[in-house]
Design a protein around this motif. Sequence first.
Motif, short mmCIF file in Angstrom:
data_model
loop_
_atom_site.label_atom_id
_atom_site.label_comp_id
_atom_site.label_asym_id
_atom_site.label_seq_id
_atom_site.Cartn_x
_atom_site.Cartn_y
_atom_site.Cartn_z
N PRO A 76 -15.12 25.38 96.02
CA PRO A 76 -15.31 23.94 95.81
C PRO A 76 -15.41 23.15 97.12
N GLY A 77 -14.61 23.54 98.11
CA GLY A 77 -14.63 22.80 99.37
C GLY A 77 -15.95 22.85 100.11
N LEU A 78 -16.81 23.82 99.78
CA LEU A 78 -18.13 23.89 100.40
C LEU A 78 -19.12 22.92 99.77
N LEU A 79 -18.78 22.40 98.59
CA LEU A 79 -19.70 21.56 97.83
C LEU A 79 -19.29 20.09 97.82
N ILE A 80 -18.04 19.81 98.19
CA ILE A 80 -17.48 18.48 98.02
C ILE A 80 -17.15 17.87 99.37
N GLU B 134 -19.68 18.30 104.63
CA GLU B 134 -20.36 17.92 105.87
C GLU B 134 -20.02 18.86 107.02
N HIS B 135 -18.96 19.63 106.87
CA HIS B 135 -18.56 20.58 107.90
C HIS B 135 -19.18 21.96 107.68
N ALA B 136 -19.76 22.20 106.50
CA ALA B 136 -20.19 23.55 106.14
C ALA B 136 -21.59 23.89 106.63
N ASP C 131 -10.05 22.40 103.41
CA ASP C 131 -9.36 22.95 102.26
C ASP C 131 -10.38 23.54 101.30
N ALA C 132 -10.28 24.84 101.05
CA ALA C 132 -11.28 25.53 100.23
C ALA C 132 -11.30 25.04 98.80
N GLY C 133 -10.15 24.62 98.28
CA GLY C 133 -10.07 24.26 96.87
C GLY C 133 -10.37 22.82 96.56
N THR C 134 -10.26 21.91 97.54
CA THR C 134 -10.39 20.49 97.25
C THR C 134 -11.48 19.79 98.05
N GLY C 135 -11.93 20.38 99.15
CA GLY C 135 -12.88 19.70 100.01
C GLY C 135 -12.25 18.71 100.96
N GLU C 136 -10.94 18.68 101.04
CA GLU C 136 -10.26 17.76 101.95
C GLU C 136 -10.28 18.31 103.38
N VAL C 137 -10.28 17.39 104.34
CA VAL C 137 -10.25 17.76 105.75
C VAL C 137 -9.10 16.99 106.38
N PRO C 138 -7.92 17.61 106.51
CA PRO C 138 -6.73 16.87 106.93
C PRO C 138 -6.67 16.54 108.41
N GLY C 139 -7.58 17.05 109.22
CA GLY C 139 -7.55 16.78 110.66
C GLY C 139 -8.66 17.52 111.35
N ALA C 140 -8.40 18.05 112.53
CA ALA C 140 -9.41 18.77 113.30
C ALA C 140 -9.90 19.99 112.51
N ALA C 141 -11.22 20.17 112.48
CA ALA C 141 -11.81 21.27 111.71
C ALA C 141 -13.13 21.67 112.36
N GLY D 61 -8.98 31.75 106.73
CA GLY D 61 -9.75 31.96 105.51
C GLY D 61 -9.40 30.95 104.44
N ILE D 62 -9.65 31.33 103.16
CA ILE D 62 -9.46 30.38 102.06
C ILE D 62 -7.99 30.05 101.83
N GLY D 63 -7.09 30.83 102.40
CA GLY D 63 -5.68 30.51 102.26
C GLY D 63 -5.16 29.57 103.32
N GLY D 64 -6.00 29.22 104.28
CA GLY D 64 -5.56 28.36 105.37
C GLY D 64 -5.26 26.95 104.91
N LYS D 65 -4.24 26.34 105.46
CA LYS D 65 -3.86 24.97 105.13
C LYS D 65 -3.67 24.17 106.42
N GLY D 66 -4.10 22.92 106.37
CA GLY D 66 -3.86 22.04 107.49
C GLY D 66 -4.96 22.10 108.54
N ALA D 67 -4.84 21.21 109.51
CA ALA D 67 -5.85 21.08 110.56
C ALA D 67 -5.71 22.21 111.58
N LEU D 68 -6.75 22.38 112.38
CA LEU D 68 -6.71 23.34 113.48
C LEU D 68 -5.67 22.92 114.51
#
Length: 475
Positions: free
Chosen positions: A178-182, A187-189, A154-164, A121-128
């Motif tokens: 924010p991560g759904l808009l940025i 592009e993943h949403a 990343d829900a708060g920044t829109g960053e994608v650190p790896g596999a997603a 969920g929104i608390g998740g950090k890092g790649a799959l």
Amino acid sequence: MDTVRAAERALMAELPEGALMQRAAAGLAAACADLLGRRVYGARVALLVGSGDNGGDALYAGARLARRGAGVTAVLLSPDRAHTGGLRALRNAGGRAVTAGEGEGVRAVRRADLVVDGIVGIGGKGALREPAQELVAAAEGALIVAVDLPSGVDAGTGEVPGAAVRADATVTFGTYKPGLLIDPAREHAGALRLVDIGLGPWLPSEPDAEALQHADVAGLLPLPEAESDKYRRGVVGIVAGSARYPGAAVLAVAGALSGGAGAVRYVGPAADAVIARFPETLVTAGPPGKAGRVQAWVIGPGLGDGAEARQALVDVLSSDVPVLVDADGLRLLDPQAVRARRAATLLTPHAGEAAALLGLSREEVEASRLSSVRALADRFGVTALLKGSTTLVADGARAVRVNPTGTPWLATAGSGDVLSGLTGSLLAAGLSARDAASVGAYLHGLAARGLGDAPITSLGVAEELRRVWRDVVAG
């Protein structure tokens, strides 16, 4: 995302146990049914279930689909930590559960018509990580629906650190993250669907990010009054173009003439080209300080880096009116001169220009667009508009504005010059730097979309702006 989690906790305290998750699951199940074309009976659905509440949402939604005749299989990534109530509801509805990492889980995903991503969920950090990566790879060819946000972003920044997960649709709850808009996370949403679960009263009045809509923009557009004349409506000065790039001046003026100001003054060596295309423009060879009164300046497009360009930038930054700096002007920028200004300053870089201003690589800026635009605003004490796949506007502590109208077709030579002229005209007409940047980006994107899903020209975008303006005002 702390504010969202706090709002969820506050709302849960007011509701019977499990009621909030049931609201989310109902909206998720309805969205899944829509994606299946309401042919739920006989459809094969795989749920990728993690240990958090997103996994519980997926399980309860799967139970609803199973009761409508879908064949639902939950693939449990942490079987001993799966949501107990959701798992029981799924089994009672006729669904089944298998364990990730075993062959049956991958087979269930490969056979599925629809895959529900409830991994984190929104608390998740890092790649799959494995075995989630293998399951997501097996979903190729199926419709993928993400629960609240795609796992791995990343829900708060829109960053994608790896596999997603790269979803076809995301069903998000209570508010857009924010991560759904940025980008790059946007592009993943896929297509976004917001489910109202009642968080509104507990959400902060000032979110981390916001996006203007038609009605917001219509309310900000400068409209002439009965007593208005061209000077009362505002005069924008354009310092742009060079012997090598006269077209940049023409395009910046084209944008400015469609931006609401009463008149456009052009200063620079491309006066003949500007007058030939737009005879209503007021022209002078320079310097800017002798061009006449303006209510805002735009400087930079096609300016070059010669001595005259540098002196023109010094003149403009020493003025007491709002200034927009773009393109070559950004490369010549003196940070101390910008920070010393009392009037508003708006910087409008693309990712490469932002990288140079921040001492980063272009790749770092593109991977961290939200933090980059905030850093520009904070470091220079300005309003910053970061152009790109998602255009962002920041001016310090307030919410970052995300433009929802952009299109990849705007990645064409000269489109930024049109945006600069348009936005500068809005500044001259009296909008704040934040509002001028947001409205300019919104209209610019709409104009490009209005030209259709095909190659466009920057001058075509400028010409389309008048129709877009009328449409926005008309509602």
